[in-house]
Write a protein that holds these residues in place. Structure first.
Motif, short mmCIF file in Angstrom:
data_model
loop_
_atom_site.label_atom_id
_atom_site.label_comp_id
_atom_site.label_asym_id
_atom_site.label_seq_id
_atom_site.Cartn_x
_atom_site.Cartn_y
_atom_site.Cartn_z
N THR A 13 -0.11 -0.50 16.83
CA THR A 13 -1.29 -1.31 16.50
C THR A 13 -2.23 -1.45 17.69
O THR A 13 -1.80 -1.81 18.78
CB THR A 13 -0.86 -2.71 16.03
N THR B 74 -4.65 0.79 12.99
CA THR B 74 -3.21 0.69 12.77
C THR B 74 -2.77 1.54 11.59
O THR B 74 -3.51 1.69 10.61
CB THR B 74 -2.80 -0.78 12.50
N VAL C 182 0.89 -1.17 0.00
CA VAL C 182 0.00 0.00 0.00
C VAL C 182 0.93 1.22 0.00
O VAL C 182 1.38 1.66 1.04
CB VAL C 182 -0.93 0.00 1.23
N PHE D 239 -8.14 -0.56 9.99
CA PHE D 239 -7.69 -1.50 8.97
C PHE D 239 -8.88 -1.83 8.07
O PHE D 239 -10.03 -1.51 8.36
CB PHE D 239 -7.11 -2.76 9.62
N TYR E 146 -4.45 3.61 0.31
CA TYR E 146 -5.13 3.14 1.52
C TYR E 146 -6.62 3.49 1.46
O TYR E 146 -7.48 2.63 1.73
CB TYR E 146 -4.50 3.75 2.77
N THR F 298 0.59 5.78 5.81
CA THR F 298 -0.06 6.57 6.84
C THR F 298 0.88 7.56 7.52
O THR F 298 1.88 7.15 8.11
CB THR F 298 -0.65 5.65 7.94
N TYR G 270 0.15 -6.35 5.25
CA TYR G 270 0.03 -4.91 5.01
C TYR G 270 0.60 -4.07 6.15
O TYR G 270 1.23 -3.04 5.91
CB TYR G 270 -1.43 -4.55 4.78
N VAL G 271 0.36 -4.47 7.39
CA VAL G 271 0.79 -3.64 8.53
C VAL G 271 2.32 -3.63 8.64
O VAL G 271 2.91 -2.61 8.99
CB VAL G 271 0.14 -4.12 9.83
N ASP H 128 4.17 -4.50 5.97
CA ASP H 128 4.60 -4.41 4.58
C ASP H 128 5.60 -5.54 4.28
O ASP H 128 6.73 -5.30 3.85
CB ASP H 128 5.22 -3.03 4.28
N LEU I 137 -0.33 2.03 8.23
CA LEU I 137 0.38 1.22 7.26
C LEU I 137 1.68 1.96 6.95
O LEU I 137 1.65 3.15 6.66
CB LEU I 137 -0.46 1.02 5.99
N VAL J 133 4.60 1.55 13.61
CA VAL J 133 3.19 1.18 13.47
C VAL J 133 2.66 0.79 14.86
O VAL J 133 3.00 -0.25 15.39
CB VAL J 133 2.98 0.07 12.42
N THR K 230 -3.46 -8.72 7.60
CA THR K 230 -2.92 -7.70 8.51
C THR K 230 -1.40 -7.80 8.60
O THR K 230 -0.70 -6.78 8.59
CB THR K 230 -3.54 -7.80 9.91
#
Length: 687
Positions: free
Chosen positions: A450, A462, A26, A479, A32, A468, A329-330, A332, A464, A448, A326
């Motif tokens: 979370t 969270t 992302v 998310f 996003y 973000t 993406y969170v 990466d 990204l 990040v 999750t």
């Protein structure tokens, strides 16, 4: 509303580094927003695309997501991909080996409590070990639907065991290997487990924990409660990979393997079975049990710090998709990453982000048995350098602990491999966030932060890392598939800048399916207060940019003279003082205000606790939040009462602040003596 003193904090915005955006999943904020919109407005299409990455024996028949959150209308339920058949163990192991050709890729670098204990496990090796364990469990009589209790330290056999259960359709119930015998027994009995897997013992730092003795005591508790346990078996193993010799020389072997278990460790031939005897001769091939999408995967109990533990139930398909997405993406995640989550698998973070999420992505992870400060305070940084860790996920408690030692330990190691940092477990105060970002991440790694729960299965609020903009202390934005709402006490939805109760309007695939064996508890705990919403139990503030700030558990919020105050915000203000390493704030009854603030502060090394410092801390809080938040009591706390996972037991602090004599069960505390010290100093603090 915006809390006084928070404006400057929110003006600190850290934008994603350009180098992360090049190949990010992302890559920017607009991406996003587009994906989030699709996940909310077209959830069927969104999740069907995610599901295509996995193997399904049978596809679902009908609508993907079905649910009812309104307890006043009918039974609360969530169903996802109903009618589909799969096996989560097959998807995280066989699928990686056979379809993705990752058999020779490292799944785990296991790092023992001592730095000279280590093991590298590839995906092919992991699959073989899991199949052996699965066959051993089947030979011991475990079948689909049976519950298996697992009480193991952070060793590879813990991963083998839980995946073996998933492979044959058994439901694993992992108990953190640090809980007391009473806590273990309570969980065994509630889930009606038929078998217990444990170890002879484990070291945490220099401290020995005799797990076998605790397990035996737990089984005795079960017998006292008339639980039928004639089929309860203990599969023993050493916390190394050496093969033990026959049970008759058990005590000597334990010393040989671990150098830990005392000779009083007993062997019960009626129910104890050696891990190696059960597993080593088992076949390396085991056909997976094809499971329905909504069949149970595991039960995991909440800590029970404020009452009886609840067995949170998660099911297969939704949990697989959600933890996989999750994680991807969170953090990466890319195939050349080395990822390290420092949590214990005995908690949901370990389930989702050490085992299932990383393995579903074919990731290489570090599996760590030790503690942050053993045998030296640079252990974390040493491991990051050793394995060239690129994505690092830990708790604010650990960050604040290591902050006490300054940056000198960091400077001894090469941390240039790091690209993304993550935090989990509690709201992180801005000072700790900044130290993590500047000292550990060297100013180039996004943090990040979370927010999620055992019940949510995975991250729900969270950032990204490449998309973000970050605000220190904020969990930022939802998310995909998650629709957060802020309600007031009357259940009215608040728009724009607001503070109140954090709830969710609709489910996502990985949300809990119930409290094991107790639908009434499930509905009363999470859905009764505000029908139509899942209630997190957390307070939350939304700022002018739509960012979410977790203000702490609702029971950790105070009403001072009619003003709702967050203990987390007061703690953040206290820890901004250069003398304070850690702070915990609770309420204390007040004849005029209703409630007042009672603060426990742990000072950094060589700092003196005196009236001058107390005045400075009160002024700091007053300036940061406002006069209404000025603490009435500040107590020196050389240590705080924490569970063995590092969670502060605020229940105990509230009881100390209120001078209550009965402090209840302290068996889950890492160091119960801390409570004695706090009690001895309480009168002076409240004078």
């Amino acid at each position: 509303m915006v809390v006084p003193g928070q404006q400057n904090q929110e003006e600190k915005v850290f934008y994603p580094p350009e180098d992360l955006r090049v190949d990010a999943h992302v890559p920017d904020f607009n991406s996003y927003l587009e994906l989030y919109k699709k996940s909310i407005e077209e959830p069927e299409a969104f999740w069907r695309e995610v599901a295509q990455e996995f193997y399904w024996k049978e596809l679902p028949n009908g609508q993907l997501l079905q649910y009812n959150f309104d307890v006043t209308k009918e039974k609360v339920y969530v169903k996802f991909m109903e009618g589909a058949k799969t096996n989560i163990c097959y998807n995280v192991l066989d699928h990686n080996v056979l379809t993705r050709n990752l058999g020779e890729k490292v799944a785990y670098h296991w790092e023992g409590n001592s730095p000279d204990l280590r093991l590298t496990i590839t995906y092919s090796q992991l699959l073989k070990q899991v199949c052996r364990c699965a066959n051993a469990l089947k030979k011991l009589g475990v079948k689909k639907g049976d519950r298996v209790a697992i009480y193991l330290p952070m060793i590879p056999e813990l991963v083998y065991s839980m995946l073996a259960c998933a492979r044959i359709g058994a439901v694993h119930s992992i108990v953190f290997a640090g809980f007391s015998s009473e806590s273990l027994a309570e969980r065994i009995m509630d889930a009606q487990c038929s078998i217990l897997l444990t170890a002879d013992g484990v070291y945490r730092g220099e401290k020995l924990i005799n797990l076998k003795q605790i397990a035996d005591e737990a089984l005795e508790h079960c017998r006292e409660k008339n639980m039928h346990i004639c089929g309860l078996l203990e599969v023993m193993q050493g916390s190394g990979s050496a093969r033990p010799v026959p049970p008759c020389t058990k005590a000597e072997v334990a010393v040989l393997l671990l150098g830990c278990c005392p000779p009083t460790t007993l062997w019960n031939a009626e129910c104890d079975v050696w891990w190696d005897e059960a597993v080593d001769n088992a076949s390396e091939e085991c056909d997976p049990e094809w499971m329905d999408a909504e069949d149970p995967l595991f039960v995991l109990y909440t800590s029970g710090s404020t009452g009886k533990p609840k067995g949170v139930l998660h099911t297969i398909a939704g949990y697989l998709l959600y933890t996989s997405l999750t994680f991807k993406y969170v953090f990466d995640h890319h195939q050349d990453d080395v990822y390290w989550c420092t949590a214990d698998i005995g908690w949901i973070t370990g389930h989702s982000y050490i085992t299932y999420g990383p393995l579903a992505n074919g990731a290489t992870s570090v599996l760590f048995e030790g503690i942050p400060v053993y045998p030296h305070v640079g252990r974390f940084w040493e491991i990051i350098e050793k394995y060239r860790v690129s994505k690092f996920y830990t708790a604010p408690t650990a960050i604040r602990l290591l902050m006490k030692y300054g940056i000198e330990p960091l400077q001894k190691y090469d941390l240039s491999s790091l690209r993304v940092l993550g935090t989990v477990g509690e709201p992180i105060n801005p000072e700790a966030w900044m130290w993590y970002h500047d000292a550990v991440g060297q100013g180039r790694c996004p943090v990040v932060d979370t927010f999620w729960q055992t019940e949510t299965g995975g991250h729900v609020l969270t950032p990204l890392p490449a998309a973000t903009p970050l605000k220190p202390g904020s969990a930022t934005l939802p998310f995909f598939g998650v629709l957060p709402i802020i309600l007031n006490e009357h259940g009215e939805e608040l728009e724009g800048e607001a503070e109140g109760y954090l709830v969710f309007k609709k489910p996502w695939p990985g949300i809990m399916r119930g409290v094991y064996g107790n639908q009434e508890c499930f509905e009363n705990t999470y859905f009764k207060k505000f029908p139509g919403f899942y209630v997190t139990g957390d307070g939350c503030r939304r700022d002018k940019d739509g960012y979410y700030w977790i203000t702490g558990r609702i029971d950790d919020m105070l009403n001072v003279s009619g003003h709702l105050l967050s203990t987390a915000e007061v703690e953040a203000a206290l820890t901004e003082h250069s003398a304070v390493a850690e702070a915990a704030v609770v309420s204390r009854p007040h004849i005029v205000k209703g409630e007042c603030l009672y603060c426990f502060v742990t000072l950094k090394d060589f700092r003196e606790f005196n009236h001058s410092l107390m005045d400075e801390l009160k002024r700091k809080v007053r300036e940061k939040i406002g006069p209404i938040a000025t603490p009435d009591f500040i107590q020196n706390a050389p240590g705080l009462p924490k569970t063995r996972s590092g969670k502060i037991m605020r229940r105990v602090l509230r009881q100390i602040a209120r001078n209550e004599k009965d402090l209840g069960d302290l068996s889950t505390l890492a160091d119960p003596k801390v409570v004695e010290v706090l009690l001895s100093q309480r009168c002076e603090a409240a004078a």
